[in-house]
Design a protein around this motif. Structure first.
Motif, PDB file in Angstrom:
ATOM      1  N   ALA A  29      36.805  45.133  11.322  1.00  0.00           N
ATOM      2  CA  ALA A  29      37.317  44.039  10.483  1.00  0.00           C
ATOM      3  C   ALA A  29      36.147  43.292   9.873  1.00  0.00           C
ATOM      4  N   PHE A  30      36.456  42.519   8.840  1.00  0.00           N
ATOM      5  CA  PHE A  30      35.421  41.801   8.074  1.00  0.00           C
ATOM      6  C   PHE A  30      35.875  40.380   7.807  1.00  0.00           C
ATOM      7  N   LEU A  31      34.914  39.483   7.762  1.00  0.00           N
ATOM      8  CA  LEU A  31      35.182  38.174   7.201  1.00  0.00           C
ATOM      9  C   LEU A  31      34.826  38.272   5.720  1.00  0.00           C
ATOM     10  N   VAL A  32      35.784  37.920   4.874  1.00  0.00           N
ATOM     11  CA  VAL A  32      35.636  38.100   3.429  1.00  0.00           C
ATOM     12  C   VAL A  32      35.903  36.762   2.743  1.00  0.00           C
ATOM     13  N   LEU A  33      35.119  36.480   1.716  1.00  0.00           N
ATOM     14  CA  LEU A  33      35.387  35.271   0.920  1.00  0.00           C
ATOM     15  C   LEU A  33      36.171  35.649  -0.327  1.00  0.00           C
ATOM     16  N   ALA A  34      37.151  34.829  -0.665  1.00  0.00           N
ATOM     17  CA  ALA A  34      37.918  35.055  -1.901  1.00  0.00           C
ATOM     18  C   ALA A  34      38.517  33.733  -2.362  1.00  0.00           C
ATOM     19  N   PRO A  40      25.430  45.754  12.371  1.00  0.00           N
ATOM     20  CA  PRO A  40      26.772  45.445  12.893  1.00  0.00           C
ATOM     21  C   PRO A  40      26.751  44.744  14.242  1.00  0.00           C
ATOM     22  N   ILE A  41      25.698  44.971  15.028  1.00  0.00           N
ATOM     23  CA  ILE A  41      25.591  44.273  16.319  1.00  0.00           C
ATOM     24  C   ILE A  41      25.473  42.771  16.060  1.00  0.00           C
ATOM     25  N   SER A  42      24.628  42.427  15.107  1.00  0.00           N
ATOM     26  CA  SER A  42      24.423  41.023  14.768  1.00  0.00           C
ATOM     27  C   SER A  42      25.682  40.404  14.168  1.00  0.00           C
ATOM     28  N   MET A  43      26.335  41.123  13.259  1.00  0.00           N
ATOM     29  CA  MET A  43      27.515  40.551  12.598  1.00  0.00           C
ATOM     30  C   MET A  43      28.651  40.345  13.605  1.00  0.00           C
ATOM     31  N   THR A  44      28.770  41.226  14.578  1.00  0.00           N
ATOM     32  CA  THR A  44      29.829  41.081  15.578  1.00  0.00           C
ATOM     33  C   THR A  44      29.567  39.850  16.442  1.00  0.00           C
ATOM     34  N   TYR A  45      28.314  39.703  16.870  1.00  0.00           N
ATOM     35  CA  TYR A  45      27.917  38.507  17.648  1.00  0.00           C
ATOM     36  C   TYR A  45      28.217  37.230  16.851  1.00  0.00           C
ATOM     37  N   SER A  46      27.910  37.270  15.568  1.00  0.00           N
ATOM     38  CA  SER A  46      27.959  36.061  14.746  1.00  0.00           C
ATOM     39  C   SER A  46      29.369  35.707  14.292  1.00  0.00           C
ATOM     40  N   ALA A  47      30.272  36.676  14.296  1.00  0.00           N
ATOM     41  CA  ALA A  47      31.639  36.411  13.818  1.00  0.00           C
ATOM     42  C   ALA A  47      32.407  35.507  14.769  1.00  0.00           C
ATOM     43  N   SER A  59      35.830  46.414  19.469  1.00  0.00           N
ATOM     44  CA  SER A  59      35.803  46.350  18.001  1.00  0.00           C
ATOM     45  C   SER A  59      34.489  45.762  17.507  1.00  0.00           C
ATOM     46  N   LEU A  60      34.169  46.084  16.259  1.00  0.00           N
ATOM     47  CA  LEU A  60      32.971  45.534  15.617  1.00  0.00           C
ATOM     48  C   LEU A  60      33.374  44.827  14.330  1.00  0.00           C
ATOM     49  N   PHE A  61      32.542  43.855  13.942  1.00  0.00           N
ATOM     50  CA  PHE A  61      32.864  43.012  12.790  1.00  0.00           C
ATOM     51  C   PHE A  61      31.758  43.042  11.749  1.00  0.00           C
ATOM     52  N   GLY A  62      32.169  42.952  10.481  1.00  0.00           N
ATOM     53  CA  GLY A  62      31.203  42.834   9.396  1.00  0.00           C
ATOM     54  C   GLY A  62      31.529  41.625   8.546  1.00  0.00           C
ATOM     55  N   MET A  63      30.803  41.461   7.430  1.00  0.00           N
ATOM     56  CA  MET A  63      31.126  40.361   6.516  1.00  0.00           C
ATOM     57  C   MET A  63      30.909  40.798   5.076  1.00  0.00           C
ATOM     58  N   ALA A  64      31.724  40.278   4.197  1.00  0.00           N
ATOM     59  CA  ALA A  64      31.625  40.663   2.790  1.00  0.00           C
ATOM     60  C   ALA A  64      31.753  39.410   1.934  1.00  0.00           C
ATOM     61  N   MET A  65      30.601  38.955   1.448  1.00  0.00           N
ATOM     62  CA  MET A  65      30.579  37.760   0.596  1.00  0.00           C
ATOM     63  C   MET A  65      30.088  38.116  -0.805  1.00  0.00           C
ATOM     64  N   THR A  66      29.008  38.905  -0.859  1.00  0.00           N
ATOM     65  CA  THR A  66      28.283  39.128  -2.108  1.00  0.00           C
ATOM     66  C   THR A  66      29.109  39.921  -3.118  1.00  0.00           C
ATOM     67  N   GLU A  67      29.175  39.416  -4.341  1.00  0.00           N
ATOM     68  CA  GLU A  67      29.837  40.164  -5.428  1.00  0.00           C
ATOM     69  C   GLU A  67      28.823  40.466  -6.524  1.00  0.00           C
ATOM     70  N   ARG A  92      38.368  41.636  21.782  1.00  0.00           N
ATOM     71  CA  ARG A  92      37.994  42.964  21.266  1.00  0.00           C
ATOM     72  C   ARG A  92      36.504  42.996  20.907  1.00  0.00           C
ATOM     73  N   LEU A  93      36.044  41.903  20.301  1.00  0.00           N
ATOM     74  CA  LEU A  93      34.641  41.852  19.841  1.00  0.00           C
ATOM     75  C   LEU A  93      33.662  41.762  20.992  1.00  0.00           C
ATOM     76  N   THR A  94      34.109  41.206  22.090  1.00  0.00           N
ATOM     77  CA  THR A  94      33.177  40.990  23.195  1.00  0.00           C
ATOM     78  C   THR A  94      33.245  42.108  24.237  1.00  0.00           C
TER      79      THR A  94
END
Ligand SMILES: Cc1cc2nc3c(=O)[nH]c(=O)nc-3n(C[C@H](O)[C@H](O)[C@H](O)COP(=O)(O)OP(=O)(O)OC[C@H]3O[C@@H](n4cnc5c(N)ncnc54)[C@H](O)[C@@H]3O)c2cc1C
Length: 555
Positions: free
Chosen positions: A234-239, A141-148, A184-192, A165-167
């Motif tokens: 929160a998450f960055l999500v693809l749809a 989550p540290i990496s995903m927050t930095y990268s978001a 706040s911390l950020f994640g990502m959800a792409m893989t289905e 919030r992220l910083t």
């Protein structure tokens, strides 16, 4: 009359414990890593040396025990409360929270966005690698927050709301509205289920609530097969949406305090990375907002993925350094056949070979981090376009065999959990899988070379700088150029090409910036192929002792 033998006290020792190394604890992980200390200075992050030292003290101190505890007590999913209400919470061991607290408070998730000065990505990279040696799982989550952050910047109104919030350097693990939190911390959800590499096959669907477009509200229905750190805010999500695959910001808690319909179905039972929760999730009409333009999901989220790929390089480099620190320390204090292991010629060959691989990864990772510091410099942007993927492929691959060999330096003790080596070994394959598995990364390099010839030129220029001073690299480079000029069956040769590019890049950096003995040994083995297929097959004539000494931590 029978003679009664005196009974031996159960407290009486049966033997003396000898020839066991002192534990490698209470040492400064940063200070003791000479290639990293040098690289931090060289690549422009010298101003952060004191911060890296502070993280290094924790990483080689109390964080080691937190790392053990967080992995031996993995996160637990609580789908419902006692009354049957869905809560979808993951409970972590207190040690995990302590690791997170240290990483967040030192800005490992945010430094380059809050201190936009030269060397900020480099400084953060050094600290990320230092902390990762204590525990890798929490860095997800540290990496995903930095990268978001760079992805969010594509939509200024969302960036204005979320980036502060992220910083924040306050770690706040509560599942409450982000506006009420200290950070706040950020994640990502792409893989289905039906596809991870091929995200265009995503079946999750987003429906506009009031017109649609960048920043607009959407209702999202579908699932994700892998979603790590599901307690992020929160998450960055693809749809799929009108216009094609798009990117969305999905908060776990809605602004009014109600929980979004982010259902955690179960947690994955993973090979390693056990402190970090990775989940399967479903969205039942979840509330989201579009990030970037409709149909631009991949280009939007790729901004995030490029940064997490950098972190895969950093994570694997950290793993190799941890293996080297452990193996050189253990063998410096253990004898066999009447002689210290680290002084025996064949063990010296193994150790030196592991050190060389680790130093090559360190100079590459830090050079790459500098390219992220120079976003205003077109050449550096071009450099990172290919060098990130090239380095990710090779360094993440090397980490796996490296961990196995470092473990074997311990003999049987390395196979035992208490040594920490099994955890390092189990963690090693992960960076190669996520954020683009090996083949996908290599195909991406070929695509990048075809679409952006300037990126190829810049990468070749960087290699050329080393070839100008190292004859063996010149010859090796000619081989790569011949390989690249032949397009017949090039897809099947993608790994072969990327491996060679990575080795050439590492050689170029080592001959210019590395320790001379390390650089020479790298060139003779990796470029001239005077080497075997396992570590420890370096030819004679190399100063093993000097190389090992450079990499051995001193308590
Ligand atoms: C611990 C863990 C945590 C994760 N966390 C997240 C997360 O938080 N969010 C998220 O979105 N995902 C996450 N992932 C998923 C990860 O990103 C994917 O597993 C990865 O991208 C590969 O996708 P896949 O599993 O569907 O494999 P596939 O796409 O089925 O690929 C299988 C294999 O085929 C290869 N391959 C694919 N295409 C080609 C081709 N054209 N030619 C040759 N070979 C090919 C791949 O390199 C791979 O080796 C996580 C995975 C793990 C293991």
């Amino acid at each position: 009359m029978a003679v009664v033998e005196p009974r031996r006290s159960i407290l009486e020792p049966t033997h003396e414990v000898r020839n066991q190394p002192p534990p490698l604890v209470h040492f400064n992980v940063f200070e003791q890593d000479r290639p990293l200390v040098e690289a931090l200075e060289r690549e422009g992050g010298g101003w952060a040396a004191d911060r890296a030292r502070a993280v290094g003290q924790i990483s080689g101190g109390e964080a080691l025990e937190w790392g053990r505890q967080a992995n031996e007590n993995p996160p637990v999913l609580r789908t419902h409360d006692r009354y049957g209400n869905r809560i979808d919470e993951v409970e972590y061991h207190p040690a995990y929270h302590k690791l997170m607290e240290v990483s967040v408070s030192h800005g490992l998730h945010s430094l380059p966005w809050t201190e936009e000065r030269p060397g900020a990505h480099v400084a953060r990279a050094a600290m990320f690698m230092v902390m990762g040696q204590a525990e890798g799982g929490h860095e997800c989550p540290i990496s995903m927050t930095y990268s978001a952050v760079p992805a969010l910047r594509s939509t200024p109104e969302l960036a204005d709301e979320w980036v502060p919030r992220l910083t924040s350097t306050s770690y706040d693990p509560r599942l409450v509205p982000a506006a009420d939190k200290a950070g706040s911390l950020f994640g990502m959800a792409m893989t289905e289920k039906q596809g991870g590499s091929d995200v265009r096959a995503n079946t999750s669907v987003a429906r506009p609530l009031n017109g649609g477009g960048a920043g607009a509200e959407y209702e999202l229905t579908g699932h994700k097969w892998f979603c790590s750190a599901p307690m992020c805010d929160a998450f960055l999500v693809l749809a799929q949406a009108d216009g094609g695959l798009s990117c969305f910001l999905l908060p776990r808690v809605l602004p009014d305090g109600a929980r979004n319909t982010f259902r955690i179905q179960r947690l994955k039972d993973k090979l390693g990375n056990r402190s970090n929760a990775s989940s399967e999730i479903e969205f039942a009409g979840a509330w989201t907002r579009m990030v970037g333009e409709p149909g631009r999901g991949v280009p939007t989220i790729i901004e995030m993925v490029n940064h997490t790929r950098l972190d895969c390089v950093l994570g694997s480099t950290a793993g190799m350094r941890a293996g080297v620190a452990q193996a050189t320390h253990h063998t410096a204090h253990r004898s066999a056949f009447g002689k210290i292991l680290a002084e025996q010629p064949l063990m010296q060959n193994v150790l030196a070979d592991l050190c060389i691989e680790s130093e090559a990864a360190t100079v590459t990772a830090m050079r790459l981090a500098r390219a992220y510091d120079s976003s205003g410099d077109e050449r550096e942007v071009m450099f990172r376009r290919l060098a990130t993927a090239v380095s990710k492929y090779w360094i993440c691959k090397r980490a796996v065999v490296h961990a196995g060999e470092a473990l074997e330096c311990f003999g049987g003790a390395g196979f035992v959990e208490e040594s920490g080596m099994p955890r390092l070994y189990r963690e090693a394959p992960l960076n190669s899988i996520w954020e683009g598995s090996g083949n996908v990364i290599c195909l991406d390099v070929l695509r990048g070379m075809a679409r952006t010839p300037q990126a190829t030129e810049v990468l070749m220029d960087e290699i050329e700088q080393g070839a100008a001073v190292e004859r063996r690299l010149r010859t090796y480079l000619e081989g790569i150029q011949a390989e690249l000029s032949d397009f017949e069956g090039i897809e099947a040769r993608a790994r072969r090409i990327v491996e060679r590019l990575a080795i050439a890049l590492q050689a170029s950096l080592l001959v210019r910036y590395g320790d001379p003995a390390v650089a020479d040994a790298f060139c003779v083995s990796r470029l001239e192929s005077d080497w075997g297929r396992a570590f420890g097959t370096l030819p004679g004539g190399i100063d093993f002792q000097a190389i090992i000494e450079r990499h051995t931590p001193h308590l």
